[in-house]
Design a protein around this motif. Structure first.
Motif, short mmCIF file in Angstrom:
data_model
loop_
_atom_site.label_atom_id
_atom_site.label_comp_id
_atom_site.label_asym_id
_atom_site.label_seq_id
_atom_site.Cartn_x
_atom_site.Cartn_y
_atom_site.Cartn_z
N VAL A 1 1.52 10.15 5.47
CA VAL A 1 1.61 10.71 4.14
C VAL A 1 2.84 11.49 4.27
CG1 VAL A 1 0.82 12.43 2.97
CG2 VAL A 1 -0.79 10.97 4.04
N GLY A 2 3.67 11.51 3.35
CA GLY A 2 4.89 12.17 3.23
C GLY A 2 5.33 12.83 1.93
N GLU A 3 5.90 14.29 2.20
CA GLU A 3 6.36 14.82 1.20
C GLU A 3 7.66 14.47 0.37
OE1 GLU A 3 6.13 19.14 1.82
OE2 GLU A 3 7.33 19.42 -0.09
N ILE B 1 3.57 11.06 -1.15
CA ILE B 1 2.75 9.64 -1.18
C ILE B 1 2.68 9.13 0.24
CG2 ILE B 1 4.51 9.33 -3.09
CD1 ILE B 1 6.58 8.11 -1.01
N ALA B 2 1.74 8.21 0.23
CA ALA B 2 1.21 7.72 1.48
C ALA B 2 1.55 6.37 1.56
CB ALA B 2 -0.31 7.68 1.44
N VAL B 3 1.91 5.77 2.63
CA VAL B 3 2.11 4.37 3.16
C VAL B 3 1.33 4.00 4.14
CG1 VAL B 3 4.49 4.15 2.13
CG2 VAL B 3 4.12 4.62 4.46
N SER B 4 0.69 2.57 4.02
CA SER B 4 -0.18 2.17 5.11
C SER B 4 0.92 0.98 5.93
CB SER B 4 -1.36 1.63 4.54
OG SER B 4 -2.10 0.88 5.62
N ILE B 5 0.96 1.07 7.11
CA ILE B 5 1.90 0.30 7.95
C ILE B 5 1.14 -0.17 9.30
CG2 ILE B 5 4.24 0.25 9.08
CD1 ILE B 5 4.70 0.71 6.33
N ASN B 6 1.26 -1.64 9.32
CA ASN B 6 0.75 -2.09 10.58
C ASN B 6 1.52 -1.79 11.96
OD1 ASN B 6 0.50 -4.22 12.67
ND2 ASN B 6 -0.90 -5.38 10.93
N LYS B 7 0.92 -1.39 12.91
CA LYS B 7 1.45 -0.68 14.00
C LYS B 7 2.40 -1.80 14.74
CE LYS B 7 -2.66 2.43 15.17
NZ LYS B 7 -3.35 2.54 16.18
N SER C 1 0.70 -1.20 -0.17
CA SER C 1 -0.09 0.12 -0.17
C SER C 1 0.80 1.24 -0.13
CB SER C 1 -0.82 -0.13 1.22
OG SER C 1 -1.87 -1.06 0.99
N VAL C 2 1.55 1.60 -1.23
CA VAL C 2 2.00 2.87 -1.38
C VAL C 2 1.60 3.48 -2.44
CG1 VAL C 2 4.55 3.90 -1.89
CG2 VAL C 2 4.21 1.88 -0.50
N PHE C 3 1.12 4.75 -2.37
CA PHE C 3 0.46 5.47 -3.60
C PHE C 3 0.82 6.98 -3.34
CE2 PHE C 3 -1.86 3.34 -0.02
CZ PHE C 3 -2.23 4.47 0.55
N GLN C 4 0.71 7.45 -4.63
CA GLN C 4 0.58 9.06 -4.76
C GLN C 4 -0.55 9.86 -4.47
OE1 GLN C 4 2.00 10.59 -8.37
NE2 GLN C 4 2.06 12.79 -7.80
N ILE C 5 -0.51 10.69 -3.66
CA ILE C 5 -1.67 11.52 -3.13
C ILE C 5 -1.77 12.91 -3.96
CG2 ILE C 5 -3.03 12.44 -1.20
CD1 ILE C 5 -2.57 9.33 -1.07
N THR C 6 -0.88 13.65 -3.85
CA THR C 6 -0.86 14.88 -4.55
C THR C 6 0.31 15.21 -5.45
OG1 THR C 6 0.09 16.26 -2.70
CG2 THR C 6 -2.04 16.01 -2.59
N SER C 7 0.09 15.90 -6.30
CA SER C 7 1.38 16.40 -7.21
C SER C 7 2.04 17.65 -6.80
CB SER C 7 0.71 16.80 -8.77
OG SER C 7 0.23 15.37 -9.08
N VAL D 1 -5.08 16.36 2.63
CA VAL D 1 -3.94 16.35 2.22
C VAL D 1 -3.71 17.24 0.88
CG1 VAL D 1 -1.90 14.99 1.37
CG2 VAL D 1 -3.71 13.79 2.63
N GLY D 2 -4.04 18.54 1.28
CA GLY D 2 -3.90 19.68 0.30
C GLY D 2 -4.90 19.57 -0.77
N THR D 3 -4.82 19.01 -1.91
CA THR D 3 -5.46 19.19 -3.03
C THR D 3 -6.54 17.95 -3.15
OG1 THR D 3 -3.92 17.97 -4.37
CG2 THR D 3 -4.03 20.48 -4.60
#
Lengths: 175, 175
Positions: free
Chosen positions: A130-132, A42-48, A31-37, B123-125
């Motif tokens: 969510v990371g820049e 990008i966002a990652v979903s990680i098990n605690k 689960s890694v995906f771009q969110i905004t341009s 998340v912004g946009t």
């Protein structure tokens, strides 16, 4: 309700890495995906329960290596089915310390991205970070591994005679 | 920094639908992913400028149809490159009103999921909506469309003679 509908969602396959002080770790994620341009996020979903979750939570940085389709199952097994609490997962592998100080795994990687966490969301067993994007490179133009392809190889529905057959060394790994 | 690294991330291709009062709408999305298993939750990332965003924000429900690999480009164009502000996107299509009252598009769908929003993150946009799955069905065992495959077809790198060639009717659609 047939939850097998969830199995039809499409993903890639990634190594997500982070650090905590001097300790480095990484894990397999799909689960890694771009969110905004603007800016690129990008966002990652990680098990605690995962050590990498603890590292990202602490350092607020992570890196993502996009795996190539010919990544050996043994490599995926190392990151996916063992814990950084027991072994140093990066030992003997090619990686570099990125701009964010997160380790960037370059073995079997098609591209990589580094990111600094700007937001996070608690979703029960998992956190969405969510990371820049802080750095990003394309390493080669190999085909990328998909989660579906990975499962086909594991199930044996991609024959050994196929040019893309991955090999048996990791076939004993369990999901 | 080479942001083409982002293009190596893997996705499926989906129609995400919702409602606002009596109005129904949907759009193409590639960012749909499972977050947790207990309870089953899925997340979608939706641009704030899109009408579907407004509908989900209001009704707090959405449905996801997983598209098959042989979905015509014209169908994708209808949901991806037109606005529900100008046309009724569901007119003439096969859909059903689900448990959540969201419309579930069944044309060209391999499976579908309906969800009720339990969390959202600005998340912004874009907004990431996380929903608990309310209903889910598998409709057939066709191959699923991937975002990569869709772009290959659009670029013409999958030849017309391939068994999976989609057809030309939608090839004038722009991304």
């Amino acid at each position: 309700m047939n939850l097998k509908a969830l199995h039809k969602l499409g993903y890639g396959l990634y190594v997500v890495t982070s650090r905590k002080g001097d300790r480095l770790n990484g894990q397999i994620a799909n689960s890694v995906f771009q969110i905004t341009s603007e800016p690129p996020t990008i966002a990652v979903s990680i098990n605690k329960n995962n050590l990498t979750w603890e590292f990202i939570k602490e350092s607020q940085v992570f890196a993502v290596s996009v795996l190539s389709q010919d990544t050996p199952l043994s490599f995926i097994g190392r990151f996916g089915f063992k814990s950084g609490r027991d072994i140093d997962k990066l030992e003997g592998l090619n990686y570099q310390i990125g701009q964010t100080k997160a380790p960037v795994v370059t073995d079997h990687a098609v591209s990589y991205l580094e990111a600094k966490v700007i937001k996070e969301m608690d979703v029960g067993t998992h956190t969405i970070f969510v990371g820049e994007v802080a750095s990003a490179e394309v390493l080669n133009e190999k085909a990328c591994m998909t989660y579906d392809y990975y499962h086909q190889v594991k199930r044996g529905t991609i024959p050994k005679t196929a040019p893309s057959y991955i090999g048996e060394e990791g076939s004993k790994n369990k999901t």
